[in-house]
Design a protein around this motif. Structure first.
Motif, PDB file in Angstrom:
ATOM      1  N   TYR A 284      -9.834  -2.588   3.397  1.00 10.57           N
ATOM      2  CA  TYR A 284      -9.500  -3.654   2.452  1.00 10.57           C
ATOM      3  C   TYR A 284      -9.870  -4.972   3.101  1.00 10.57           C
ATOM      4  O   TYR A 284      -9.626  -5.171   4.290  1.00 10.57           O
ATOM      5  CB  TYR A 284      -8.002  -3.658   2.126  1.00 10.57           C
ATOM      6  CG  TYR A 284      -7.585  -2.503   1.256  1.00 10.57           C
ATOM      7  CD1 TYR A 284      -7.965  -2.438  -0.075  1.00 10.57           C
ATOM      8  CD2 TYR A 284      -6.812  -1.461   1.774  1.00 10.57           C
ATOM      9  CE1 TYR A 284      -7.585  -1.375  -0.881  1.00 10.57           C
ATOM     10  CE2 TYR A 284      -6.432  -0.395   0.976  1.00 10.57           C
ATOM     11  CZ  TYR A 284      -6.824  -0.366  -0.342  1.00 10.57           C
ATOM     12  OH  TYR A 284      -6.449   0.688  -1.133  1.00 10.57           O
TER      13      TYR A 284
ATOM     14  N   VAL B 153      -8.026   1.103   6.718  1.00 12.11           N
ATOM     15  CA  VAL B 153      -6.893   1.941   6.322  1.00 12.11           C
ATOM     16  C   VAL B 153      -7.186   3.416   6.602  1.00 12.11           C
ATOM     17  O   VAL B 153      -6.319   4.142   7.081  1.00 12.11           O
ATOM     18  CB  VAL B 153      -6.550   1.718   4.832  1.00 12.11           C
ATOM     19  CG1 VAL B 153      -5.400   2.612   4.409  1.00 12.11           C
ATOM     20  CG2 VAL B 153      -6.184   0.260   4.592  1.00 12.11           C
TER      21      VAL B 153
ATOM     22  N   PRO C 294       3.598   8.172   9.379  1.00 11.58           N
ATOM     23  CA  PRO C 294       4.463   6.999   9.228  1.00 11.58           C
ATOM     24  C   PRO C 294       4.106   6.184   7.990  1.00 11.58           C
ATOM     25  O   PRO C 294       2.988   6.289   7.475  1.00 11.58           O
ATOM     26  CB  PRO C 294       4.175   6.175  10.502  1.00 11.58           C
ATOM     27  CG  PRO C 294       3.460   7.082  11.427  1.00 11.58           C
ATOM     28  CD  PRO C 294       2.813   8.139  10.607  1.00 11.58           C
ATOM     29  N   SER C 295       5.039   5.358   7.554  1.00  2.46           N
ATOM     30  CA  SER C 295       4.787   4.456   6.438  1.00  2.46           C
ATOM     31  C   SER C 295       3.631   3.525   6.805  1.00  2.46           C
ATOM     32  O   SER C 295       3.580   2.996   7.913  1.00  2.46           O
ATOM     33  CB  SER C 295       6.058   3.647   6.167  1.00  2.46           C
ATOM     34  OG  SER C 295       5.860   2.866   5.026  1.00  2.46           O
ATOM     35  N   GLY C 296       2.686   3.391   5.876  1.00  6.37           N
ATOM     36  CA  GLY C 296       1.537   2.522   6.128  1.00  6.37           C
ATOM     37  C   GLY C 296       0.388   3.206   6.848  1.00  6.37           C
ATOM     38  O   GLY C 296      -0.635   2.577   7.126  1.00  6.37           O
ATOM     39  N   SER C 297       0.528   4.506   7.134  1.00  9.14           N
ATOM     40  CA  SER C 297      -0.537   5.202   7.877  1.00  9.14           C
ATOM     41  C   SER C 297      -1.741   5.527   6.986  1.00  9.14           C
ATOM     42  O   SER C 297      -2.782   5.928   7.490  1.00  9.14           O
ATOM     43  CB  SER C 297       0.008   6.485   8.515  1.00  9.14           C
ATOM     44  OG  SER C 297       0.576   7.332   7.535  1.00  9.14           O
ATOM     45  N   GLY C 298      -1.584   5.388   5.670  1.00  7.50           N
ATOM     46  CA  GLY C 298      -2.721   5.607   4.768  1.00  7.50           C
ATOM     47  C   GLY C 298      -2.622   6.862   3.923  1.00  7.50           C
ATOM     48  O   GLY C 298      -3.603   7.263   3.295  1.00  7.50           O
ATOM     49  N   LYS C 299      -1.443   7.466   3.841  1.00  8.62           N
ATOM     50  CA  LYS C 299      -1.286   8.738   3.114  1.00  8.62           C
ATOM     51  C   LYS C 299      -1.652   8.590   1.632  1.00  8.62           C
ATOM     52  O   LYS C 299      -2.417   9.393   1.088  1.00  8.62           O
ATOM     53  CB  LYS C 299       0.158   9.251   3.238  1.00  8.62           C
ATOM     54  CG  LYS C 299       0.632   9.447   4.669  1.00  8.62           C
ATOM     55  CD  LYS C 299       2.048   9.980   4.729  1.00  8.62           C
ATOM     56  CE  LYS C 299       3.096   9.034   4.173  1.00  8.62           C
ATOM     57  NZ  LYS C 299       3.238   7.762   4.928  1.00  8.62           N
ATOM     58  N   SER C 300      -1.071   7.567   1.000  1.00  4.17           N
ATOM     59  CA  SER C 300      -1.356   7.386  -0.431  1.00  4.17           C
ATOM     60  C   SER C 300      -2.832   7.040  -0.631  1.00  4.17           C
ATOM     61  O   SER C 300      -3.482   7.574  -1.543  1.00  4.17           O
ATOM     62  CB  SER C 300      -0.487   6.274  -1.023  1.00  4.17           C
ATOM     63  OG  SER C 300       0.866   6.657  -0.987  1.00  4.17           O
ATOM     64  N   THR C 301      -3.352   6.182   0.215  1.00  3.53           N
ATOM     65  CA  THR C 301      -4.765   5.805   0.103  1.00  3.53           C
ATOM     66  C   THR C 301      -5.648   7.042   0.227  1.00  3.53           C
ATOM     67  O   THR C 301      -6.611   7.211  -0.535  1.00  3.53           O
ATOM     68  CB  THR C 301      -5.112   4.777   1.203  1.00  3.53           C
ATOM     69  OG1 THR C 301      -4.191   3.690   1.124  1.00  3.53           O
ATOM     70  CG2 THR C 301      -6.535   4.254   1.041  1.00  3.53           C
TER      71      THR C 301
ATOM     72  N   GLU D 207       4.694  11.875  -2.876  1.00  3.82           N
ATOM     73  CA  GLU D 207       6.156  11.798  -2.756  1.00  3.82           C
ATOM     74  C   GLU D 207       6.853  12.117  -4.089  1.00  3.82           C
ATOM     75  O   GLU D 207       7.649  11.316  -4.597  1.00  3.82           O
ATOM     76  CB  GLU D 207       6.563  10.410  -2.248  1.00  3.82           C
ATOM     77  CG  GLU D 207       5.884  10.090  -0.924  1.00  3.82           C
ATOM     78  CD  GLU D 207       6.583   9.003  -0.140  1.00  3.82           C
ATOM     79  OE1 GLU D 207       7.825   9.057  -0.074  1.00  3.82           O
ATOM     80  OE2 GLU D 207       5.901   8.141   0.406  1.00  3.82           O
TER      81      GLU D 207
ATOM     82  N   HIS E 139       7.586  12.408   3.125  1.00  2.00           N
ATOM     83  CA  HIS E 139       8.195  11.971   4.386  1.00  2.00           C
ATOM     84  C   HIS E 139       9.215  12.990   4.870  1.00  2.00           C
ATOM     85  O   HIS E 139       9.732  12.885   5.975  1.00  2.00           O
ATOM     86  CB  HIS E 139       9.000  10.675   4.150  1.00  2.00           C
ATOM     87  CG  HIS E 139       8.180   9.456   4.100  1.00  2.00           C
ATOM     88  ND1 HIS E 139       8.000   8.730   2.954  1.00  2.00           N
ATOM     89  CD2 HIS E 139       7.478   8.820   5.050  1.00  2.00           C
ATOM     90  CE1 HIS E 139       7.216   7.697   3.212  1.00  2.00           C
ATOM     91  NE2 HIS E 139       6.881   7.732   4.476  1.00  2.00           N
TER      92      HIS E 139
HETATM   93  N1  LIG Z   1      -4.763  -2.623  -2.445  1.00  2.06           N
HETATM   94  C1  LIG Z   1      -4.561  -2.861  -1.147  1.00  2.06           C
HETATM   95  N2  LIG Z   1      -4.986  -4.014  -0.576  1.00  2.06           N
HETATM   96  C2  LIG Z   1      -4.793  -4.256   0.731  1.00  2.06           C
HETATM   97  N3  LIG Z   1      -4.181  -3.402   1.584  1.00  2.06           N
HETATM   98  C3  LIG Z   1      -3.733  -2.256   1.072  1.00  2.06           C
HETATM   99  C4  LIG Z   1      -3.885  -1.915  -0.312  1.00  2.06           C
HETATM  100  N4  LIG Z   1      -3.342  -0.681  -0.515  1.00  2.06           N
HETATM  101  C5  LIG Z   1      -2.861  -0.286   0.681  1.00  2.06           C
HETATM  102  N5  LIG Z   1      -3.098  -1.224   1.626  1.00  2.06           N
HETATM  103  C6  LIG Z   1      -2.723  -1.129   3.046  1.00  2.06           C
HETATM  104  O1  LIG Z   1      -3.181   0.109   3.520  1.00  2.06           O
HETATM  105  C7  LIG Z   1      -2.260   0.671   4.440  1.00  2.06           C
HETATM  106  C8  LIG Z   1      -1.925   2.088   4.038  1.00  2.06           C
HETATM  107  O2  LIG Z   1      -1.228   2.060   2.788  1.00  2.06           O
HETATM  108  P1  LIG Z   1      -0.735   3.408   2.084  1.00  2.06           P
HETATM  109  O3  LIG Z   1      -0.036   2.987   0.852  1.00  2.06           O
HETATM  110  O4  LIG Z   1      -1.879   4.330   1.960  1.00  2.06           O
HETATM  111  O5  LIG Z   1       0.279   3.943   3.173  1.00  2.06           O
HETATM  112  P2  LIG Z   1       1.290   5.181   3.085  1.00  2.06           P
HETATM  113  O6  LIG Z   1       1.068   6.011   4.308  1.00  2.06           O
HETATM  114  O7  LIG Z   1       1.183   5.848   1.774  1.00  2.06           O
HETATM  115  O8  LIG Z   1       2.702   4.449   3.233  1.00  2.06           O
HETATM  116  P3  LIG Z   1       4.134   4.833   2.584  1.00  2.06           P
HETATM  117  O9  LIG Z   1       4.645   5.983   3.400  1.00  2.06           O
HETATM  118  O10 LIG Z   1       4.947   3.603   2.810  1.00  2.06           O
HETATM  119  O11 LIG Z   1       3.937   5.163   1.143  1.00  2.06           O
HETATM  120  C9  LIG Z   1      -1.065  -0.270   4.484  1.00  2.06           C
HETATM  121  O12 LIG Z   1      -1.179  -1.079   5.622  1.00  2.06           O
HETATM  122  C10 LIG Z   1      -1.216  -1.079   3.237  1.00  2.06           C
HETATM  123  O13 LIG Z   1      -0.688  -2.361   3.415  1.00  2.06           O
END
Ligand SMILES: Nc1ncnc2c1ncn2[C@@H]1O[C@H](COP(=O)(O)OP(=O)(O)OP(=O)(O)O)[C@@H](O)[C@H]1O
Ligand SMILES: [Mg+2]
Length: 257
Positions: A15, A24, A43-50, A172, A204
């Motif tokens: 991003y 990410v 962990p939260s923010g590790s990129g799972k959803s992405t 989730e 999680h």
């Molecule tokens: N649209 C976006 N623009 C900028 N950064 C983004 C965007 N979407 C996600 N990120 C960043 O990408 C990283 C991974 O986000 P993601 O949502 O994939 O994490 P996650 O592992 O699913 O976290 P969680 O467990 O909290 O759901 C985070 O640092 C987030 O801030």
């Protein structure tokens, strides 16, 4: 030999904001196999959803490739990608996201009308069978607002499979549910998997993750650990849940979870 349904090659997602690039996902090589119940933890923010969104064509990678049954989907136009999603993928999110002015039955049936090669009557029969299997028959004519969060999420699970998808992606799916409803949704996902449905779920919660036969651990946008488990047995008892939780927790500890 299991066949890959989804395969990535050096999948990366960045991003850019204010001239700064955030990495990410970094060069992920991954395959999801037919019939597997794969869980993604980290962990939260590790990129799972992405990662889930890039695998399922809801988001586009910055670099690298995603293949569905051998065909690249990473570069498809949005219209073509929407068609792939409608025909082959199902989705469940933390919130059920049902259409508020449609009944539970209609919420399940409507996306089913997009499925190629089926008549409307066939789709309604599939939707009705799913409503019954999810234990929603008494509530089928109710609007989502007239039902509980657990019923809504069961409806979302039914909707995700109305098109008989090759793969169900779940981000989730029990994150907003109490333990009783979590157990019900997990039982449904396990049952679908027993019938051959391929599932990829982010969670999680170790209690949820133990149902998988494969767990991937994501950290800072890279897969840094992988655990294979025997297929979850349909007659699993409390002792097995505990033993499997201990095994997964020990593995997670070794990854500094
Ligand atoms: N649209 C976006 N623009 C900028 N950064 C983004 C965007 N979407 C996600 N990120 C960043 O990408 C990283 C991974 O986000 P993601 O949502 O994939 O994490 P996650 O592992 O699913 O976290 P969680 O467990 O909290 O759901 C985070 O640092 C987030 O801030
Ligand atoms: Mg997430």
């Amino acid at each position: 030999m299991k066949q890959p349904v989804i395969q990535t090659e050096r999948l990366s997602k960045n991003y850019a904001a204010d001239g700064v690039q955030t990495h990410v996902l970094s060069n992920i090589d991954l395959a999801l196999y037919d019939g597997d119940f794969t869980v993604i933890m980290g962990p939260s923010g590790s990129g799972k959803s992405t990662l889930l969104y890039c695998l399922s064509g809801m988001d586009t990678p910055t670099a690298g490739d995603v293949r569905f049954r051998g065909s690249s989907i990473a570069g498809l136009r949005e219209r073509d990608m929407a068609e792939v999603r409608a025909q082959h993928f199902g989705f469940v999110f933390q919130q059920a996201h049902l259409v508020s002015n449609l009944t539970l039955f209609e919420n399940v049936a409507v996306p089913g009308y997009l499925k190629a090669g089926r008549t409307s009557a066939e789709t309604r029969a599939v939707a009705q069978a799913l409503i019954e299997r999810m234990g929603l028959a008494p509530d089928a004519r109710h609007l989502p607002s007239q039902t509980s969060g657990g019923q809504q999420q069961r409806c979302a699970v039914a909707r995700s499979v109305v098109n008989d998808p090759a793969l169900v992606f779940a981000d989730e799916p029990t994150g907003a549910l109490n333990r009783a409803n979590t157990l019900e949704v997990l039982a449904l996902l396990v049952e679908l998997n027993e019938r051959g449905q391929t599932i990829c779920m982010v969670t999680h919660d170790v209690f949820c993750a133990v149902r998988a036969n494969r767990i991937l651990y994501l950290e800072d946008g890279a897969i840094v650990g992988e655990l294979e488990l025997p297929t979850w047995p349909s007659d699993a008892d409390a002792a097995l849940v505990k033993a499997r939780e201990a095994q997964v927790n020990a593995w997670l500890s070794s990854l500094s979870w």
